[in-house]
Design a protein around this motif. Structure first.
Motif, PDB file in Angstrom:
ATOM      1  N   HIS A  55       9.534  29.359 -23.138  1.00 43.43           N
ATOM      2  CA  HIS A  55      10.983  29.511 -22.966  1.00 43.43           C
ATOM      3  C   HIS A  55      11.814  28.458 -23.706  1.00 43.43           C
ATOM      4  CE1 HIS A  55      10.243  32.568 -19.901  1.00 43.43           C
ATOM      5  NE2 HIS A  55       9.295  31.774 -19.418  1.00 43.43           N
ATOM      6  N   HIS A  56      11.163  27.567 -24.429  1.00 43.43           N
ATOM      7  CA  HIS A  56      11.870  26.562 -25.234  1.00 43.43           C
ATOM      8  C   HIS A  56      12.798  25.684 -24.399  1.00 43.43           C
ATOM      9  CE1 HIS A  56      10.221  28.563 -28.729  1.00 43.43           C
ATOM     10  NE2 HIS A  56      10.695  29.714 -28.267  1.00 43.43           N
ATOM     11  N   ILE A  57      12.209  25.109 -23.378  1.00 42.74           N
ATOM     12  CA  ILE A  57      12.895  24.145 -22.518  1.00 42.74           C
ATOM     13  C   ILE A  57      11.955  22.942 -22.405  1.00 42.74           C
ATOM     14  CG2 ILE A  57      11.948  25.356 -20.490  1.00 42.74           C
ATOM     15  CD1 ILE A  57      14.278  24.294 -18.845  1.00 42.74           C
ATOM     16  N   PRO A  58      12.458  21.724 -22.366  1.00 39.23           N
ATOM     17  CA  PRO A  58      11.560  20.567 -22.296  1.00 39.23           C
ATOM     18  C   PRO A  58      10.654  20.597 -21.060  1.00 39.23           C
ATOM     19  CG  PRO A  58      13.778  19.867 -22.867  1.00 39.23           C
ATOM     20  CD  PRO A  58      13.875  21.319 -22.463  1.00 39.23           C
ATOM     21  N   ALA A  59       9.371  20.385 -21.280  1.00 34.58           N
ATOM     22  CA  ALA A  59       8.435  20.283 -20.152  1.00 34.58           C
ATOM     23  C   ALA A  59       8.818  19.101 -19.278  1.00 34.58           C
ATOM     24  CB  ALA A  59       7.007  20.113 -20.673  1.00 34.58           C
ATOM     25  N   SER A  60       9.376  18.069 -19.905  1.00 24.52           N
ATOM     26  CA  SER A  60       9.788  16.878 -19.154  1.00 24.52           C
ATOM     27  C   SER A  60      10.893  17.209 -18.151  1.00 24.52           C
ATOM     28  CB  SER A  60      10.273  15.789 -20.113  1.00 24.52           C
ATOM     29  OG  SER A  60      11.333  16.260 -20.933  1.00 24.52           O
ATOM     30  N   ILE A  61      11.766  18.135 -18.505  1.00 23.02           N
ATOM     31  CA  ILE A  61      12.837  18.559 -17.590  1.00 23.02           C
ATOM     32  C   ILE A  61      12.244  19.313 -16.413  1.00 23.02           C
ATOM     33  CG2 ILE A  61      14.656  20.333 -17.363  1.00 23.02           C
ATOM     34  CD1 ILE A  61      15.774  17.724 -18.237  1.00 23.02           C
ATOM     35  N   ILE A  62      11.320  20.224 -16.692  1.00 25.01           N
ATOM     36  CA  ILE A  62      10.691  20.999 -15.621  1.00 25.01           C
ATOM     37  C   ILE A  62      10.003  20.056 -14.636  1.00 25.01           C
ATOM     38  CG2 ILE A  62       8.986  22.783 -15.078  1.00 25.01           C
ATOM     39  CD1 ILE A  62       9.431  23.885 -17.923  1.00 25.01           C
ATOM     40  N   LEU A  63       9.212  19.124 -15.163  1.00 25.23           N
ATOM     41  CA  LEU A  63       8.495  18.182 -14.306  1.00 25.23           C
ATOM     42  C   LEU A  63       9.451  17.229 -13.602  1.00 25.23           C
ATOM     43  CD1 LEU A  63       5.453  17.272 -16.583  1.00 25.23           C
ATOM     44  CD2 LEU A  63       5.326  18.354 -14.331  1.00 25.23           C
ATOM     45  N   GLY A  64      10.446  16.735 -14.332  1.00 26.33           N
ATOM     46  CA  GLY A  64      11.392  15.784 -13.753  1.00 26.33           C
ATOM     47  C   GLY A  64      12.165  16.381 -12.591  1.00 26.33           C
ATOM     48  N   ASN A  85       0.824  -1.214   0.000  1.00 28.52           N
ATOM     49  CA  ASN A  85       0.000   0.000   0.000  1.00 28.52           C
ATOM     50  C   ASN A  85       0.851   1.254   0.000  1.00 28.52           C
ATOM     51  OD1 ASN A  85      -2.364  -1.437  -0.001  1.00 28.52           O
ATOM     52  ND2 ASN A  85      -2.645  -1.377   2.223  1.00 28.52           N
ATOM     53  N   TYR A  86       1.974   1.209   0.723  1.00 24.03           N
ATOM     54  CA  TYR A  86       2.872   2.369   0.797  1.00 24.03           C
ATOM     55  C   TYR A  86       3.391   2.727  -0.593  1.00 24.03           C
ATOM     56  CZ  TYR A  86       7.117   5.049   1.512  1.00 24.03           C
ATOM     57  OH  TYR A  86       8.093   5.991   1.420  1.00 24.03           O
ATOM     58  N   PHE A  87       3.892   1.708  -1.300  1.00 22.81           N
ATOM     59  CA  PHE A  87       4.464   1.971  -2.618  1.00 22.81           C
ATOM     60  C   PHE A  87       3.390   2.379  -3.617  1.00 22.81           C
ATOM     61  CE2 PHE A  87       8.082  -0.459  -0.939  1.00 22.81           C
ATOM     62  CZ  PHE A  87       9.085   0.430  -1.257  1.00 22.81           C
ATOM     63  N   CYS A  88       2.190   1.872  -3.457  1.00 26.30           N
ATOM     64  CA  CYS A  88       1.083   2.284  -4.336  1.00 26.30           C
ATOM     65  C   CYS A  88       0.754   3.752  -4.139  1.00 26.30           C
ATOM     66  CB  CYS A  88      -0.152   1.438  -4.071  1.00 26.30           C
ATOM     67  SG  CYS A  88       0.000  -0.255  -4.689  1.00 26.30           S
ATOM     68  N   VAL A  89       0.767   4.193  -2.858  1.00 22.31           N
ATOM     69  CA  VAL A  89       0.463   5.591  -2.548  1.00 22.31           C
ATOM     70  C   VAL A  89       1.510   6.513  -3.134  1.00 22.31           C
ATOM     71  CG1 VAL A  89       0.332   7.266  -0.664  1.00 22.31           C
ATOM     72  CG2 VAL A  89      -0.881   5.089  -0.477  1.00 22.31           C
ATOM     73  N   VAL A  90       2.804   6.111  -2.987  1.00 23.22           N
ATOM     74  CA  VAL A  90       3.887   6.925  -3.520  1.00 23.22           C
ATOM     75  C   VAL A  90       3.759   7.067  -5.026  1.00 23.22           C
ATOM     76  CG1 VAL A  90       6.371   7.010  -3.896  1.00 23.22           C
ATOM     77  CG2 VAL A  90       5.484   6.401  -1.653  1.00 23.22           C
ATOM     78  N   ALA A  91       3.520   5.901  -5.721  1.00 21.20           N
ATOM     79  CA  ALA A  91       3.400   5.928  -7.181  1.00 21.20           C
ATOM     80  C   ALA A  91       2.198   6.757  -7.610  1.00 21.20           C
ATOM     81  CB  ALA A  91       3.283   4.498  -7.707  1.00 21.20           C
ATOM     82  N   LEU A 147      13.699   9.346 -14.106  1.00 20.18           N
ATOM     83  CA  LEU A 147      12.332   9.759 -13.757  1.00 20.18           C
ATOM     84  C   LEU A 147      11.517  10.079 -15.006  1.00 20.18           C
ATOM     85  CD1 LEU A 147      12.752  12.096 -10.640  1.00 20.18           C
ATOM     86  CD2 LEU A 147      11.288  10.086 -10.788  1.00 20.18           C
ATOM     87  N   ILE A 148      12.142  10.787 -15.933  1.00 19.08           N
ATOM     88  CA  ILE A 148      11.455  11.162 -17.177  1.00 19.08           C
ATOM     89  C   ILE A 148      11.043   9.918 -17.948  1.00 19.08           C
ATOM     90  CG2 ILE A 148      11.791  12.256 -19.441  1.00 19.08           C
ATOM     91  CD1 ILE A 148      13.536  14.359 -18.002  1.00 19.08           C
ATOM     92  N   ARG A 149      11.928   8.944 -17.992  1.00 18.52           N
ATOM     93  CA  ARG A 149      11.613   7.706 -18.713  1.00 18.52           C
ATOM     94  C   ARG A 149      10.560   6.886 -17.960  1.00 18.52           C
ATOM     95  NH1 ARG A 149      14.617   7.283 -23.013  1.00 18.52           N
ATOM     96  NH2 ARG A 149      16.814   7.906 -23.099  1.00 18.52           N
ATOM     97  N   LYS A 150      10.705   6.792 -16.641  1.00 16.29           N
ATOM     98  CA  LYS A 150       9.777   5.982 -15.845  1.00 16.29           C
ATOM     99  C   LYS A 150       8.336   6.456 -15.993  1.00 16.29           C
ATOM    100  CE  LYS A 150       8.781   4.437 -11.132  1.00 16.29           C
ATOM    101  NZ  LYS A 150       9.218   4.436  -9.716  1.00 16.29           N
ATOM    102  N   TYR A 151       8.148   7.767 -15.926  1.00 19.56           N
ATOM    103  CA  TYR A 151       6.792   8.317 -15.994  1.00 19.56           C
ATOM    104  C   TYR A 151       6.442   8.856 -17.386  1.00 19.56           C
ATOM    105  CZ  TYR A 151       6.901   7.814 -10.953  1.00 19.56           C
ATOM    106  OH  TYR A 151       6.995   7.288  -9.691  1.00 19.56           O
TER     107      TYR A 151
END
Length: 222
Positions: free
Chosen positions: A40-49, A13-19, A145-149
């Motif tokens: 600003h021409h920067i990857p959104a994936s970088i900002i989120l990651g 349950n803990y890992f499910c909550v984290v994910a 992180l970017i690849r995982k999600y």
């Protein structure tokens, strides 16, 4: 047995909550990241990651108390926690400040000209090279992180976009350093060999010696 099952359930349950919280975080802030990426021409994936990594998907103390999602240090007026990190009036303002921070530092600003808004790998590595984090594996963690999600889906890459290849690894051959020994009074080849974990024969071969005769001050290769 019941205790073991209970522990397994709690851990699961803990890992499910984290994910789940990470996925909810992405859903909540993807629009903000995409808007800033377009401006600003920067990857959104970088900002989120970076935000996910630095704020533990919004669960860290500085994220909850200071609205700081990028680990930016500075003064704060918060009375609930003592922290060396900057506070922000809202999470959105933290996101905006992250871009301003990158653009205000010459070692980050060059990235906006050097890389396009889809090349998240080189952006991550460039930000690390600029000194954003001390951890040497920081960029690798962001990329993972970017690849995982699958955060790259928010970069709106063109269909014909070709991701730059990773640079070939550089293997450095370690040069063998030759060790030398200066003969002292009372030394002989047997003593020197034993002290340096080698043999008399090896010392004579390396130094071109035909006899066991040596003298103080003489330098021997070991």
């Amino acid at each position: 047995m019941k205790k073991l099952l209970l522990i397994l359930v709690l851990v699961t349950n803990y890992f499910c909550v984290v994910a789940q919280s990470t996925e909810e975080y992405i859903e909540t802030y993807a629009d903000v990241a995409q808007r800033l990426a377009d401006e600003h021409h920067i990857p959104a994936s970088i900002i989120l990651g970076v935000a996910i990594h630095e704020s533990a998907a919004g669960q860290s103390k500085i994220a909850r108390y200071l609205n700081n999602h990028f680990g930016i240090k500075g003064k704060n007026s918060n009375t609930e926690i003592r922290s060396a990190y900057k506070d922000f009036p809202s999470v959105d303002s933290s996101y905006t400040h992250f871009i301003s921070f990158l653009k205000s530092r010459s070692y980050f600003n060059v990235l906006f000209e050097k890389y396009d808004q889809y090349d998240f790998k080189n952006w991550a590595r460039g930000i690390q090279r600029g000194g954003y984090a001390r951890n040497r594996s920081w960029s690798s963690q962001i990329i993972a992180l970017i690849r995982k999600y699958e955060l790259f889906q928010y970069d709106n890459r063109p269909e014909d976009y070709i991701e730059p290849a990773d640079p070939a690894p550089v293997y450095r051959i370690k040069k063998k350093t030759s060790k030398t020994y200066t003969v002292k009074n009372g030394d002989n080849l047997g003593i020197i060999a034993k002290r340096n974990h080698t043999t008399v024969k090896a010392i004579k071969s390396k130094n071109g010696l035909k006899t066991d005769a040596i003298k103080p001050g003489q330098k021997l290769k070991l």
